[in-house]
Design a protein around this motif. Structure first.
Motif, mmCIF file in Angstrom:
data_model
loop_
_atom_site.group_PDB
_atom_site.id
_atom_site.type_symbol
_atom_site.label_atom_id
_atom_site.label_comp_id
_atom_site.label_asym_id
_atom_site.label_seq_id
_atom_site.Cartn_x
_atom_site.Cartn_y
_atom_site.Cartn_z
ATOM 1 N N PHE A 172 0.836 -1.207 0.000
ATOM 2 C CA PHE A 172 0.000 0.000 0.000
ATOM 3 C C PHE A 172 0.873 1.260 0.000
ATOM 4 C CE2 PHE A 172 -3.682 -2.314 2.360
ATOM 5 C CZ PHE A 172 -3.996 -2.974 1.176
ATOM 6 N N SER A 173 1.992 1.200 0.719
ATOM 7 C CA SER A 173 2.885 2.361 0.786
ATOM 8 C C SER A 173 3.519 2.654 -0.573
ATOM 9 C CB SER A 173 3.973 2.132 1.842
ATOM 10 O OG SER A 173 3.405 2.033 3.129
ATOM 11 N N ILE A 174 3.822 1.606 -1.320
ATOM 12 C CA ILE A 174 4.343 1.808 -2.677
ATOM 13 C C ILE A 174 3.290 2.497 -3.541
ATOM 14 C CG2 ILE A 174 5.028 0.626 -4.808
ATOM 15 C CD1 ILE A 174 6.406 -1.477 -3.073
ATOM 16 N N LEU A 175 2.052 2.018 -3.468
ATOM 17 C CA LEU A 175 0.977 2.597 -4.277
ATOM 18 C C LEU A 175 0.736 4.061 -3.909
ATOM 19 C CD1 LEU A 175 -1.676 -0.292 -4.352
ATOM 20 C CD2 LEU A 175 0.006 0.318 -6.104
ATOM 21 N N THR A 176 0.632 4.344 -2.610
ATOM 22 C CA THR A 176 0.364 5.724 -2.187
ATOM 23 C C THR A 176 1.528 6.640 -2.524
ATOM 24 O OG1 THR A 176 1.155 5.172 0.041
ATOM 25 C CG2 THR A 176 -1.224 5.080 -0.329
ATOM 26 N N SER A 177 2.746 6.139 -2.417
ATOM 27 C CA SER A 177 3.920 6.961 -2.713
ATOM 28 C C SER A 177 4.022 7.267 -4.208
ATOM 29 C CB SER A 177 5.196 6.263 -2.236
ATOM 30 O OG SER A 177 5.171 6.070 -0.844
ATOM 31 N N LEU A 178 3.713 6.274 -5.046
ATOM 32 C CA LEU A 178 3.716 6.500 -6.497
ATOM 33 C C LEU A 178 2.647 7.530 -6.882
ATOM 34 C CD1 LEU A 178 4.220 2.865 -7.870
ATOM 35 C CD2 LEU A 178 5.871 4.752 -7.918
ATOM 36 N N PHE A 179 1.479 7.428 -6.243
ATOM 37 C CA PHE A 179 0.421 8.404 -6.517
ATOM 38 C C PHE A 179 0.844 9.793 -6.049
ATOM 39 C CE2 PHE A 179 -3.517 10.621 -5.258
ATOM 40 C CZ PHE A 179 -4.166 10.627 -6.488
ATOM 41 N N TYR A 180 1.503 9.852 -4.903
ATOM 42 C CA TYR A 180 2.002 11.113 -4.359
ATOM 43 C C TYR A 180 2.990 11.752 -5.344
ATOM 44 C CZ TYR A 180 3.580 14.312 -0.664
ATOM 45 O OH TYR A 180 3.866 15.422 0.082
ATOM 46 N N VAL A 181 3.899 10.940 -5.870
ATOM 47 C CA VAL A 181 4.883 11.439 -6.840
ATOM 48 C C VAL A 181 4.173 11.968 -8.085
ATOM 49 C CG1 VAL A 181 6.734 10.751 -8.419
ATOM 50 C CG2 VAL A 181 6.756 9.956 -6.043
ATOM 51 N N LEU A 182 3.214 11.204 -8.575
ATOM 52 C CA LEU A 182 2.496 11.585 -9.791
ATOM 53 C C LEU A 182 1.814 12.942 -9.642
ATOM 54 C CD1 LEU A 182 1.583 10.650 -12.635
ATOM 55 C CD2 LEU A 182 -0.441 9.661 -11.541
ATOM 56 N N VAL A 183 1.108 13.128 -8.542
ATOM 57 C CA VAL A 183 0.399 14.387 -8.309
ATOM 58 C C VAL A 183 1.385 15.528 -8.053
ATOM 59 C CG1 VAL A 183 -1.286 15.583 -6.860
ATOM 60 C CG2 VAL A 183 -1.622 13.176 -7.426
ATOM 61 N N SER A 184 2.519 15.230 -7.430
ATOM 62 C CA SER A 184 3.524 16.255 -7.131
ATOM 63 C C SER A 184 4.087 16.901 -8.394
ATOM 64 C CB SER A 184 4.677 15.649 -6.317
ATOM 65 O OG SER A 184 4.262 15.296 -5.033
ATOM 66 N N PHE A 185 3.977 16.197 -9.511
ATOM 67 C CA PHE A 185 4.484 16.765 -10.763
ATOM 68 C C PHE A 185 3.652 17.967 -11.228
ATOM 69 C CE2 PHE A 185 7.163 13.002 -11.516
ATOM 70 C CZ PHE A 185 8.298 13.646 -12.009
ATOM 71 N N ILE A 186 2.436 18.112 -10.720
ATOM 72 C CA ILE A 186 1.608 19.264 -11.114
ATOM 73 C C ILE A 186 2.239 20.572 -10.636
ATOM 74 C CG2 ILE A 186 -0.652 20.378 -10.865
ATOM 75 C CD1 ILE A 186 -1.882 17.567 -10.746
ATOM 76 N N PRO A 187 2.490 20.740 -9.312
ATOM 77 C CA PRO A 187 3.172 21.971 -8.884
ATOM 78 C C PRO A 187 4.608 22.064 -9.410
ATOM 79 C CG PRO A 187 2.923 20.469 -7.019
ATOM 80 C CD PRO A 187 2.100 19.916 -8.133
ATOM 81 N N TYR A 188 5.251 20.926 -9.631
ATOM 82 C CA TYR A 188 6.613 20.915 -10.178
ATOM 83 C C TYR A 188 6.628 21.575 -11.558
ATOM 84 C CZ TYR A 188 10.754 18.884 -12.462
ATOM 85 O OH TYR A 188 11.917 18.698 -13.182
#
Length: 200
Positions: free
Chosen positions: A53-69
């Protein structure tokens, strides 16, 4: 109130968790870690599931973080005006001193605006994704695990106390560093003045 929140999140299922993670990943001041903790309580996963679950949530976190990036790269000047200069200089100074790993550290301690710093600094996409993942994954594992311990109210309080401890420790380190720099500068100035008197 907490029971109502738990009922709502239980009804939302994984969507509720992803919403909570996305809000912080978008660099809003929002405690995604507490959402993960609550879902650790609701899902009560075993260790294998926690890691997955931590892998899934972290990958989603990274994906969304690219928006402000990407926004910080596209609208560089606008973002620089909007971020408080004190925060901008603080983050940049620590990145300059300790390297890009501060992006991971910033994610772990909840510095949402660190994404904008990475974008403004034109950090490579691969490095940004890797450091963001490294910063959020252990936090996600920790929060899922704490949630499985049962008492959500106590766990939330302990997490907030832990955050306070981390911020206080960082603040003390920064203060000591500033004092040390001032002391060293004074010693340097005094040494120069002494040398100037001797040479004259």
């Amino acid at each position: 109130m907490l029971n109502f929140i738990l009922d709502v999140l239980r009804e939302l299922g994984w969507i509720g968790l992803l919403i909570g993670i996305a809000i912080e990943a978008l660099s809003f001041p929002f405690p995604a870690a507490i959402f993960v903790l609550i879902y650790g309580y609701l899902l009560d996963p075993g260790w294998g599931e926690i890691l997955f679950f931590s892998i899934l949530t972290s990958l989603f976190y990274v994906l969304v973080s690219f928006i402000p990036y990407f926004l910080s790269i596209r609208y560089d000047k606008f973002v620089r005006r909007k971020i408080p200069q004190q925060k901008l200089l603080f983050a940049q100074k620590w990145i300059d001193r300790y390297g890009d790993w501060m992006i991971a550290v910033g994610r772990f301690i909840g510095m949402g605006y660190i994404t904008y710093i990475a974008g403004l600094g034109k950090m490579s996409k691969i490095k940004f994704a890797g450091l963001t993942f490294i910063g959020f994954y252990p936090l996600s594992v920790l929060m899922f695990y704490l949630g499985t311990l049962g008492n959500v109210v106590v766990m939330v309080e302990r997490f907030q106390q832990m955050q306070w401890f981390v911020y206080s420790t960082l603040g003390a380190i920064i203060l000591l560093y500033i004092v040390f720099r001032i002391y060293r500068k004074k010693k340097y100035d005094q040494s120069n003045q002494t040398s100037a008197k001797i040479s004259s």
